[in-house]
Motif scaffolding. Structure first.
Motif, short mmCIF file in Angstrom:
data_model
loop_
_atom_site.label_atom_id
_atom_site.label_comp_id
_atom_site.label_asym_id
_atom_site.label_seq_id
_atom_site.Cartn_x
_atom_site.Cartn_y
_atom_site.Cartn_z
N THR A 271 -1.29 11.27 -2.91
CA THR A 271 -2.33 11.06 -4.21
C THR A 271 -2.91 9.82 -4.03
O THR A 271 -3.83 9.48 -4.76
N GLY A 272 -2.27 8.87 -3.31
CA GLY A 272 -2.84 7.31 -3.38
C GLY A 272 -3.43 7.09 -2.29
O GLY A 272 -4.12 6.17 -1.91
N MET B 174 -0.51 4.01 9.52
CA MET B 174 -0.64 4.40 8.23
C MET B 174 -1.86 4.97 7.86
O MET B 174 -2.93 4.55 7.85
N GLY C 241 -1.23 2.67 -2.82
CA GLY C 241 -2.44 3.37 -2.15
C GLY C 241 -3.26 2.71 -1.30
O GLY C 241 -3.18 1.57 -1.11
N THR C 242 -4.13 3.62 -0.60
CA THR C 242 -5.19 3.00 0.29
C THR C 242 -5.87 1.80 -0.27
O THR C 242 -6.54 1.78 -1.30
N ASP C 243 -6.09 0.60 0.42
CA ASP C 243 -6.51 -0.60 0.01
C ASP C 243 -6.15 -0.79 -1.60
O ASP C 243 -7.07 -1.35 -2.20
N ARG D 163 -5.97 0.74 -4.08
CA ARG D 163 -6.73 1.41 -5.04
C ARG D 163 -6.10 2.22 -6.03
O ARG D 163 -6.67 2.72 -7.10
N GLY D 164 -4.75 2.10 -6.26
CA GLY D 164 -3.93 2.70 -7.38
C GLY D 164 -3.50 4.11 -6.90
O GLY D 164 -4.20 4.57 -6.01
N ASN D 165 -2.19 4.42 -7.25
CA ASN D 165 -1.75 5.63 -6.94
C ASN D 165 -1.04 6.27 -8.14
O ASN D 165 0.00 5.89 -8.69
N GLU D 166 -1.77 7.44 -8.81
CA GLU D 166 -1.10 7.89 -9.88
C GLU D 166 0.04 8.60 -9.73
O GLU D 166 1.13 8.72 -10.58
N GLY D 167 0.42 8.92 -8.30
CA GLY D 167 1.46 9.83 -8.13
C GLY D 167 2.73 8.91 -8.56
O GLY D 167 3.83 9.51 -8.52
N VAL D 168 2.58 7.71 -8.23
CA VAL D 168 3.82 6.78 -8.28
C VAL D 168 3.45 5.90 -9.36
O VAL D 168 4.18 4.88 -9.79
N HIS E 43 3.54 12.54 -3.41
CA HIS E 43 3.26 11.35 -4.35
C HIS E 43 2.69 10.28 -3.55
O HIS E 43 2.12 9.22 -4.29
N THR F 193 -9.82 9.29 -15.67
CA THR F 193 -8.87 10.51 -15.81
C THR F 193 -8.43 10.90 -16.96
O THR F 193 -8.02 12.13 -17.31
N THR G 241 0.80 -1.25 0.04
CA THR G 241 0.04 0.01 0.09
C THR G 241 0.79 1.22 -0.07
O THR G 241 0.26 2.30 -0.47
N THR G 242 2.11 1.25 0.47
CA THR G 242 2.85 2.31 0.38
C THR G 242 2.90 2.99 -1.06
O THR G 242 2.73 4.23 -1.22
N CYS G 243 2.73 2.14 -2.07
CA CYS G 243 2.84 2.51 -3.30
C CYS G 243 1.52 2.51 -4.13
O CYS G 243 1.13 3.54 -5.01
#
Ligand SMILES: Cc1cc2nc3c(=O)[nH]c(=O)nc-3n(C[C@H](O)[C@H](O)[C@H](O)COP(=O)(O)OP(=O)(O)OC[C@H]3O[C@@H](n4cnc5c(N)ncnc54)[C@H](O)[C@@H]3O)c2cc1C
Lengths: 206, 529
Positions: B342-343, B303, A38-40, A42-47, B339, A114, A34-36
């Protein structure tokens, strides 16, 4: 319990520093997705880390194993894949099982659209070829090894299609499904085709 | 005298040269006018926050991330009666202020390491922040207030080395040799172009004379304005009980074989110019200074996974020990890297999210070794940096612990693009640094042990070294500046992004502190309004 404790403290006395230090060391497990992602998951566009929640367990396993075996994420131009591969390199089979269990505990919530600039009408025509394996509603088909596409982050689909098209993904001789994708994706021809088809997939829900 | 040759085709005439000097005169004039109009910064003081006491009905504050900026907010708000809760996803405070010692976990995703350095106070490595410039007055003010011992950080050491396969047959040369000879040759060129002809405007005779003596002393020229070597580079032999013998000159044509000069000569200017400090015993002593006051407010391994800004407060969802928790607060200060944010589920305005998404993350990479003995001291090196043209780039010798048996040295630092090493396995990284380092210290491989590597791009809970706002090196675009201003403003007056990422000068602790102070001042002002 008390006995174990006594034996343990005796050890610390006789062997001294090392074992005490070892026992004080920060514990860890391999649940760091989840570090990359995202929450549960759900994906993170930022990385640029895609949605894991809702991904089929068999698909997750195949990809984790491919990353671990240097089948995926080896082409230097595959930026996201090369970022992911080293994170999977040291995963044990047990860790992979545990991660897949963990991921299946997350709620599936479809991603927001998006991308801009695609034409879903043209995309519908192009999607015909994809539907054969991924299903008319992009819900995937395990027997054909094709994961669901609906609900995935559109920016991720775009990147992967581009990577297949350019040969950054799927070129490894042991990547059987990847090779199929490379053939299929050639029908999309270029970036415009990719945007069109993904904007159509954005209209499908599961 | 023939004109100076620059490149192959373009030649600089004496007239052009004088124009250049004239332009400098112009700058001087502008400077004078500027300060008269009050346009230039005066020697400023550290900011003093004068926060009002908390309103008992609205005093709950959530701080996301125990980075330096988060701790600054916790410390200041606690002083005036706020009830702060700090949620930190990792096992330690300080984020990118990370000092690695015996037994510490380096939590790189896919490449976890435990540090095996000897357990002694001077055996540490600052894997993130390492230097404090004397002009970073807000950070220094906290060091003073929190009674953190500082010592000088040695950035430039004239006896350290520079190494490039193109230069001197690949044999390293000392900093002092490169700088002394390069200055000598540059000065000789300048002196020639100035003395070749009558000195007309824009100088008076006395200005011209001063300039010439400056040039002569800059390069240690002889009475004929020629560079014939200098004792500044040290002696080849003797110098104490016997006459000192001057070292041979390294020819300018040789010095020009390396491209490193342009990085090397300004390495101790600007932010990394003297004086620089470090915290005695490791940079995280600064973090400890804060946690001595607010450490009990930190929830580790917590977290954050959702932030919902509401009209009457703010809800923070977080996971700890495999269970979901909810923290309800009146206000929130958030230093989670953009970054990563955003997630994390949130209800921020679109523009705000766009700003978060716009920021790219840096890839800085560092590595360190334990040295079995302080071999550099036998080569007259105490502190400072050796420079290499290879990818490991630098070796840092410790600024403290002189003459002790062992020490920790930095074996690689790529602050601009650490992707190369980040992509390698641990074994490949270490082998690369040994191969690179032994070009300077021939017995390096046998002298160092217990390596650690820190690839910030892959560090758990961080995934980057620092925010990159600018797509272009030319400066900030209008769009970038607007996004920055959007991110600086609070959401609904309740949620502030902080950290060096919300500054125009990322990668410095000072920026993290100042962003926190900016947010606090804005927060206080809004409450008064
Ligand atoms: C290689 C390197 C060299 C540097 N050199 C210097 C130097 O010489 N001098 C100097 O002054 N500065 C230097 N810096 C910069 C300095 O370290 C930073 O500017 C400063 O530490 C940033 O502080 P911050 O408050 O922005 O928080 P950060 O340090 O970014 O902390 C963010 C915190 O958020 C936590 N977090 C992340 N995700 C979550 C989540 N989901 N929930 C809860 N918490 C979360 C992280 O674990 C972390 O603790 C360097 C940095 C690096 C990486």
């Amino acid at each position: 319990m008390l006995k174990t404790f006594l034996v343990f403290s005796l050890c610390m006395v006789c062997i001294g520093g090392t074992s005490a230090a070892e026992s004080e060391r920060e514990p860890f497990d391999d649940r760091y997705c989840t570090t990359c992602h995202g929450t549960d998951g759900r994906g993170n566009e930022g990385v640029q880390a895609p949605r894991l929640a809702g991904m089929e367990p068999w698909y997750l396993r195949r990809q984790l194993e491919n990353f671990r075996a240097d089948i995926r994420g080896v082409h230097a131009e595959d930026r996201e894949g090369t970022a992911m591969r080293p994170m999977a390199t040291k995963l044990t089979d047990e860790s992979i099982d545990d991660i897949i269990d963990w991921i299946s505990s997350w709620d599936y919530i479809p991603a927001e659209a998006t991308i801009k600039g695609g034409d879903p009408l043209r995309g519908r025509g192009l999607y015909g070829g994809c539907a054969v394996c991924h299903g008319a509603n992009a819900t995937g088909n395990q027997s054909l090894g094709a994961p669901a596409l609906a609900g995935q982050n559109d920016w991720y689909l775009v990147t992967q299609l581009k990577n297949f098209l350019a040969g950054y993904r799927g070129a490894h001789p042991d990547d059987t499904y990847g090779a199929q994708m490379r053939t299929m994706v050639s029908t999309l021809r270029n970036e415009a085709g990719i945007l069109n088809v993904v904007s159509y997939i954005n209209l499908l829900s599961r | 005298m023939p004109p100076l040759e620059v490149g192959v085709s373009k030649q600089v005439t004496r007239r052009e040269f004088l124009n250049l000097l004239g332009a400098a005169g112009g700058t001087a004039a502008a400077l004078k006018a500027g300060s008269a109009l009050g346009l230039l910064p005066h020697t400023a003081q550290a900011a003093t926050l004068d926060l009002r006491a908390a309103n008992p009905a609205k005093r709950k504050v959530a701080i996301l991330g125990a980075g330096l900026s988060g701790l600054t907010v916790a410390y200041e708000l606690s002083k005036v009666g706020y009830e702060c809760t700090i949620l930190e996803s990792s096992h330690r405070p300080g984020g990118r202020v990370f000092t690695v010692r015996h037994g510490d976990l380096i939590d790189e995703i896919g490449n976890r390491q435990y540090c095996e350095f000897d357990d002694e106070p001077h055996m540490y490595f600052n894997a993130g922040a390492a230097r404090i410039p004397s002009t970073h007055r807000n950070l220094l003010a906290y060091c003073k207030e929190l009674e953190i011992d500082l010592e000088v950080f040695i950035n430039e050491n004239k006896t350290s080395f520079m190494q490039d396969p193109a230069l001197n047959g690949g044999k390293p040369i000392r900093n002092i040799d490169y700088t002394t000879h390069t200055r000598g040759f540059l000065a000789e060129l300048l002196a020639k172009s100035l003395s070749a002809g009558e000195m007309d405007q824009p100088f008076t005779d006395s200005e011209a004379e001063t300039l010439m003596s400056l040039i002569r002393s800059f390069g240690d020229l002889n009475e004929d304005n020629l560079y014939k070597g200098s004792l500044r580079a040290g002696y080849a032999s003797g110098g104490f009980l016997e006459h000192g013998v001057q070292k041979d000159i390294i020819a300018m044509s040789e010095l020009l074989k390396t491209q490193m000069g342009s990085r090397f000569l300004n390495a101790s200017e600007g932010d990394t110019g003297p004086m620089l400090f470090q915290a005695v015993g490791g940079m995280d002593k600064i973090i400890e200074g804060f946690t001595n006051h607010v450490g009990h407010q930190i929830h580790y391994r917590s977290m954050v996974n959702a932030v919902e800004v509401k009209d009457d407060g703010i809800d923070i969802a977080y996971d700890q020990d495999g269970t979901h928790h909810l923290l309800q607060a009146d206000f929130c200060f958030n230093c989670i890297p953009s970054h990563i944010m955003t997630g994390i589920t949130n209800n921020f305005p679109t523009q705000y999210v766009d700003a978060l998404k716009y920021i790219r993350r840096g890839t800085a990479y560092k590595s360190a070794f334990q040295a079995k003995e302080r071999f550099w001291e036998k080569e007259d090196i105490y502190g400072g940096i050796s420079w290499m043209s290879n990818p490991s780039k630098q070796i840092w010798y410790p600024s403290a612990g002189m003459h002790k048996q062992k020490g920790i040295i930095l074996g690689a630092y790529d602050y601009i693009d650490g992707k190369l090493h980040t992509a390698m396995t641990q074994e490949q990284r270490i082998e690369a640094h040994l191969t690179d380092g032994e070009k300077i210290h021939p017995n390096y491989r046998n002298q160092v042990e217990k390596p650690i590597t820190i690839a910030w791009h892959r560090m758990n809970h961080m995934l980057g070294c620092s925010a990159r706002w600018q797509r272009d090196s030319d400066g900030w675009t209008h769009e970038e500046e607007e996004l920055y201003r959007v991110l600086q403003q609070p959401v609904n007056g309740r949620h502030y992004m902080i950290g060096d990422q919300v500054s125009m000068h990322s990668a410095w602790q000072e920026s993290a502190v100042m962003s926190a102070q900016w947010a606090l001042a804005d927060f206080d002002q809004r409450l008064q309004a």
